[in-house]
Design a protein around this motif. Structure first.
Motif, short mmCIF file in Angstrom:
data_model
loop_
_atom_site.label_atom_id
_atom_site.label_comp_id
_atom_site.label_asym_id
_atom_site.label_seq_id
_atom_site.Cartn_x
_atom_site.Cartn_y
_atom_site.Cartn_z
N PHE A 70 -2.11 -16.52 -7.89
CA PHE A 70 -2.22 -16.07 -6.50
C PHE A 70 -3.69 -16.02 -6.09
N ASP A 71 -4.03 -16.75 -5.03
CA ASP A 71 -5.38 -16.69 -4.48
C ASP A 71 -5.41 -15.56 -3.45
N LEU A 72 -6.07 -14.48 -3.81
CA LEU A 72 -6.11 -13.28 -2.98
C LEU A 72 -7.53 -12.74 -2.94
N PRO A 73 -7.82 -11.87 -1.98
CA PRO A 73 -9.15 -11.26 -1.95
C PRO A 73 -9.43 -10.51 -3.25
N LYS A 74 -10.69 -10.50 -3.63
CA LYS A 74 -11.03 -9.81 -4.88
C LYS A 74 -10.83 -8.30 -4.73
N ASP A 75 -10.80 -7.67 -5.87
CA ASP A 75 -10.67 -6.20 -5.94
C ASP A 75 -9.33 -5.69 -5.44
N GLN A 76 -8.27 -6.53 -5.54
CA GLN A 76 -6.93 -6.04 -5.23
C GLN A 76 -6.50 -5.06 -6.32
N ASP A 77 -5.72 -4.06 -5.92
CA ASP A 77 -5.24 -3.11 -6.93
C ASP A 77 -3.96 -3.63 -7.58
N GLU A 78 -3.53 -2.94 -8.62
CA GLU A 78 -2.37 -3.38 -9.40
C GLU A 78 -1.11 -3.48 -8.55
N SER A 79 -0.89 -2.48 -7.66
CA SER A 79 0.33 -2.47 -6.85
C SER A 79 0.38 -3.66 -5.92
N SER A 80 -0.77 -4.10 -5.40
CA SER A 80 -0.80 -5.25 -4.48
C SER A 80 -0.43 -6.54 -5.21
N ILE A 81 -0.97 -6.72 -6.41
CA ILE A 81 -0.66 -7.93 -7.18
C ILE A 81 0.80 -7.92 -7.61
N LEU A 82 1.29 -6.74 -8.01
CA LEU A 82 2.69 -6.62 -8.43
C LEU A 82 3.62 -6.93 -7.25
N ALA A 83 3.26 -6.44 -6.06
CA ALA A 83 4.07 -6.71 -4.86
C ALA A 83 4.08 -8.21 -4.56
N ALA A 84 2.91 -8.87 -4.70
CA ALA A 84 2.85 -10.31 -4.47
C ALA A 84 3.72 -11.05 -5.47
N ALA A 85 3.69 -10.60 -6.72
CA ALA A 85 4.50 -11.23 -7.76
C ALA A 85 5.98 -11.10 -7.46
N LYS A 86 6.39 -9.92 -6.98
CA LYS A 86 7.81 -9.68 -6.71
C LYS A 86 8.31 -10.46 -5.51
N ASN A 87 7.39 -11.01 -4.71
CA ASN A 87 7.79 -11.84 -3.57
C ASN A 87 7.72 -13.33 -3.89
N HIS A 88 7.36 -13.65 -5.13
CA HIS A 88 7.27 -15.05 -5.57
C HIS A 88 8.65 -15.50 -6.05
N ALA A 89 9.15 -16.61 -5.50
CA ALA A 89 10.53 -17.05 -5.78
C ALA A 89 10.80 -17.19 -7.27
N GLY A 90 9.86 -17.79 -8.01
CA GLY A 90 10.09 -18.00 -9.43
C GLY A 90 10.10 -16.72 -10.23
N ILE A 91 9.28 -15.77 -9.82
CA ILE A 91 9.18 -14.50 -10.57
C ILE A 91 10.34 -13.58 -10.24
N ILE A 92 10.82 -13.60 -8.98
CA ILE A 92 11.96 -12.77 -8.58
C ILE A 92 13.15 -13.01 -9.51
N LYS A 93 13.42 -14.27 -9.82
CA LYS A 93 14.57 -14.60 -10.66
C LYS A 93 14.43 -13.99 -12.05
N LEU A 94 13.21 -13.98 -12.57
CA LEU A 94 12.98 -13.42 -13.90
C LEU A 94 13.13 -11.91 -13.92
N LEU A 95 12.79 -11.26 -12.80
CA LEU A 95 12.83 -9.80 -12.74
C LEU A 95 14.21 -9.27 -12.39
N ASP A 96 15.06 -10.12 -11.83
CA ASP A 96 16.34 -9.67 -11.30
C ASP A 96 17.19 -8.99 -12.38
N GLY A 97 17.57 -7.74 -12.10
CA GLY A 97 18.45 -7.01 -12.99
C GLY A 97 17.80 -6.49 -14.26
N LYS A 98 16.48 -6.69 -14.38
CA LYS A 98 15.79 -6.24 -15.60
C LYS A 98 14.82 -5.11 -15.26
N ASN A 99 14.57 -4.26 -16.22
CA ASN A 99 13.63 -3.16 -16.06
C ASN A 99 12.26 -3.58 -16.56
#
Length: 856
Positions: free
Chosen positions: A810-839
């Motif tokens: 993800f190309d994003l502004p520097k100094d993003q916090d953990e929650s921002s990167i995690l939110a971006a990851a959860k909106n990524h189509a490929g990553i959503i499938k991996l997270l679905d139904g898992k803790n």
């Protein structure tokens, strides 16, 4: 020139209204975007600022999407049938229609003061005959498909209100409306067969962009379980008891049975000696809510029936009890008690001195989460084997072998398979799937609701009304009190109830129950697609263009039932070829509640905040100096802590209120209201307005200004795409701080900043847009395109790993916090499938480099 919010807001609200700025029409040359609020019940108390949060969030997205070139549908309407209006009518003698109209007018006025960009030409109300004509028509479709039927059911009945209540309308055995006692009573009801869609409602959650927590709520409510149905014979009786269990492998440890107090076999199985005690217990449990009865920490109670069931594997007699922790509307209304391996059964056995037979030796390595803190493995095993402790984890089978079957040495899954195969061979069991979901009780004994489009004939047959006979409107009435015998007030109007069917010439009775408030809210999103259509509920063209809803925002209180019921109706309509999408709401977000301080003096009497004074973090009554008890509670009129948007708008302006609502914190989090803090947002708007009237305004661009402008657009755009409104506003405030230091204010950059501000504070943005000389409509002027050359030193590539493998960059502004990167990851189509139904077990974050997600 000074920023005058009253003049500016009145001016632009009038402009939008006169010019129909937000009118939506089908336009296939543009991509569509349908953004929807969970529409409100128009109560007499009007809106408070807690309600404003969700409406502001959807409006920001609606305005932003228009700037991005989308054809936006953003409607509003009213969930206007329901019990509160009817109760108000009973108390005051005012017709519910009059009360509802007045409340709607007030709600509409308040929403318009906020400058929300609704297409008001699409406004609907569920109590409007032009609307509920189609609610009745949808009911006929359910009936024709065999999904609506009548049956006697055990319901929450409030004698004072004279109506059935949903579980959500009952709290601690009393009605939320008025606090009246509620009892369990069998009544003939209309019921919708939602269970026919249980599997699809579960499976299709994978298609949706909803928070994982909300999906889990839906999944748990549907409650799919794989197990077995086991039949138990009763000693000296022809009757049999059926039990659904997911733990057939513990059958050797079943030592008693518990059935629901409402179970139809209670009377037959109760011995004469136990009859009085059993009937007394049944009466007590009938007054309890399902929620209270199944509370885990509640002390176990029950009564022995005097009868015994036979364990089909061991042949042992098992005493049969009734207890309120077993519900008739879940499973078969009967459970086998395995006290050594089920916490509720263990408590019950200990309370009534029933036999405890352990059949699983604990294996702490397989189920470490089940080991009580402070116990060694040896101590744990000893306590379980002595019957002093319940073990719900895995282990080795013991006491589970006879001439019929042996489970010793098997894994849990193999043991389940073997015991069920044995039961099937004995003819007393079979594999089964069960759901917690029950069919939907759909009748209410009220006046202010949709009449059922049904005629009952003398021979017991029925006919649903045709479309040419709809809407079926209720009769005019002045007495809305319940009849006292479980019937709706409509039953009093015999000339309305008793009719001759014009189509058959037969004598008939109209249905006197009405539909629940849920009915109108099950499909309103579809009517918004084509609300003025008098020939159809919606046209195929309109539905095909606008559906599904792209973003749905509302409170967590609707996270289960409203969404489940709407999804059910939608699937029925899909199967009928009436809608084109499998699901109605593609993306959904819940806003957190806004709470406020409330104050109490002696006797728990609430005090108006205006009568208080704060000193060193404590609050006192102005008049007497008495120290007050301070609470943080949900806003309500009774607690004197509700803040109306009218007051805030009057003092600070609608744009300031909108900004503050979004700046308080993340959309989904709970937030504490502070009126004084609104002034900070007002100061920001003053400064922004001053840009437009400053002598430093220039037509010449500068690199410093362009850099600030493009970085602002980049940051705000990213935040809006993630619904991170608070951080977007923070970026605008940072922009003003830096931009104000420049020697000149390039007009092109002020224009960019105004476009960024517009979704949040549209009135002042429109005014600034005009002041700086822009002629094109701000609402649809294309959003600025970011020149990434101005972002070079701000951009960082963040790598996201899932279980050690790179799954996204993800190309994003520097100094993003953990929650921002995690939110971006959860909106990524490929990553959503991996997270679905898992803790997510662990997250490792390396600033400006890496986010590593470890899944369980």
């Amino acid at each position: 020139m000074k920023y005058n919010h009253k003049e500016i807001e009145a001016k632009w609200q009038k402009y939008w209204d006169v010019n129909k700025t937000f009118k939506a029409t089908v336009d296939r040359s543009k991509p569509k975007y349908y953004v929807l609020d969970m529409f409100p019940y128009p109560s007499g108390s009007g809106l408070h600022v807690g309600h404003v949060e969700g409406y502001t969030a959807t409006d920001i997205i609606a305005r932003f999407k228009r700037q991005k070139g989308f054809n936006v549908l953003h409607p509003m309407g009213w969930d206007s049938f329901g019990l509160p209006a009817e109760q108000y009518a009973i108390r005051t003698g005012t017709h519910p229609a009059e009360t509802t109209k007045n409340n709607i007018d007030n709600f509409r006025r308040q929403l318009q003061l906020l400058g929300l960009s609704y297409d008001w030409d699409r406004e609907v109300a569920t109590s409007d005959p032009n609307y509920y004509k189609w609610t009745q028509w949808i009911f006929t479709k359910l009936y024709e498909k065999g999904l609506a039927y009548e049956a006697e059911a055990l319901v929450n009945y409030c004698p004072f209100l004279g109506t059935v209540l949903a579980n959500e309308e009952v709290e601690d055995g009393r009605s939320k409306e008025g606090g009246h006692p509620v009892e369990r009573r069998p009544l003939k009801q209309w019921i919708l067969k939602i269970t026919a869609y249980a599997e699809r409602l579960l499976e299709d959650l994978t298609l949706l962009d909803w928070p994982d927590s909300l999906k889990r709520l839906q999944t748990n409510w549907i409650g799919k379980s794989q197990g077995a149905n086991i039949t138990f014979k009763v000693r000296g009786c022809a009757e049999e008891l059926s039990v659904f269990t997911t733990c057939a492998d513990t059958l050797f440890g079943a030592t008693f049975m518990v059935i629901a107090p409402e179970h139809p076999l209670v009377a037959k199985l109760t011995t004469p000696q136990q009859k009085d005690a059993v009937e007394k217990y049944q009466k007590l449990s009938a007054a309890e809510s399902d929620l209270f009865r199944t509370e885990l920490n509640k002390e176990k109670t029950g009564e022995f029936l005097g009868a015994y069931a036979i364990n089909p594997i061991t042949g042992k007699e098992m005493p049969i009890w009734i207890a309120d922790y077993v519900l008739m509307n879940y499973g078969t209304g009967a459970v086998m008690g395995v006290p050594a391996h089920d916490a509720r059964d263990f408590e019950f056995a200990k309370k009534f001195n029933l036999e405890i037979i352990p059949v699983i030796r604990p294996d702490a390595s397989k189920s470490p989460e089940c080991v009580p803190e402070g116990l060694s493995v040896d101590e744990l095993t000893l306590k379980v084997l002595r019957g002093d402790l319940c073990w719900s984890g895995e282990g080795d089978y013991i006491n589970s072998e006879n001439n019929k079957v042996s489970l010793h040495g098997l894994t849990t899954q193999c043991a389940k398979e073997r015991i069920v195969a044995c039961l099937e061979g004995l003819g007393c069991g079979k594999r089964a799937i069960s759901y917690k979901l029950r069919d939907w009780l759909f009748s209410r004994q009220r006046y202010w609701g949709e009449p059922f489009p049904i005629l009952h004939y003398e021979d017991g047959t029925k006919r649903v009304l045709g479309l040419d006979e709809l809407p079926l409107t209720p009769p005019e009435m002045t007495d809305f009190k319940p009849t006292g015998d479980g019937q709706s007030p409509l039953a009093r109007v015999r000339q309305w109830v008793e009719v001759v069917d014009p189509k058959t010439g037969k004598k008939a009775l109209r249905e006197t129950n009405t539909m629940p408030q849920w009915a109108g809210s099950c499909w309103y999103y579809l009517r918004f697609c084509d609300p003025l259509n008098s020939k159809e509920a919606w046209s195929k063209e309109a539905e095909n263009y606008w559906m599904p809803v792209d973003l749905y925002v509302g409170g967590v209180e609707h996270a289960v039932l409203h969404l489940l019921y709407a999804r059910f109706w939608h699937k029925v309509l899909y199967d009928s070829g009436l809608v084109s999408t499998l699901e109605p709401f593609q993306s959904l977000r819940n806003q957190g509640i806004i709470v406020a301080r409330s104050f109490q003096k002696n006797g728990n009497i609430y005090v108006d905040p205006a009568e208080t004074v704060e000193k060193n973090g404590k609050y006192f009554l102005k008049s007497t100096g008495e120290e007050l008890k301070t609470l943080v509670e949900k806003m309500s009129k009774s607690k004197l802590n509700g803040v109306t948007p009218d007051d805030i708008i009057e003092e600070f302006g609608a744009d300031s209120l909108r900004l503050y609502e979004m700046f308080m914190g993340p959309l989904e989090k709970e937030k504490i209201w502070n009126t004084d803090a609104v002034s900070g947002c007002r100061r920001f708007l003053n400064r922004f307005y001053d840009l437009a009237v400053s002598e430093k305004l220039s037509d010449k661009d500068t690199p410093e200004a362009l850099k600030l402008g493009h970085r602002l657009i980049f940051g705000v755009t990213k935040d809006l795409e993630l619904l991170q409104f608070n951080t977007a506003i923070a970026k605008m405030m940072e922009f003003i701080n830096e931009f104000s230091k420049l020697p000149t204010y390039p007009r092109s950059v002020v224009k960019m900043a105004t476009q960024a501000l517009m979704p949040f504070a549209p009135h002042v943005a429109e005014e600034v847009w005009q002041l700086i000389g822009c002629k094109e409509p701000l609402n649809t002027t294309p959003y600025p395109v970011v020149d990434e050359s101005f972002l070079v030193d701000e951009m960082i590539t963040y790598v996201v790993q899932v279980n050690g493998k790179v799954r996204g960059r993800f190309d994003l502004p520097k100094d993003q916090d953990e929650s921002s990167i995690l939110a971006a990851a959860k909106n990524h189509a490929g990553i959503i499938k991996l997270l679905d139904g898992k803790n997510i077990q662990k997250v490792v974050f390396v600033p400006n480099k890496l986010l590593s997600i470890v899944l369980e």
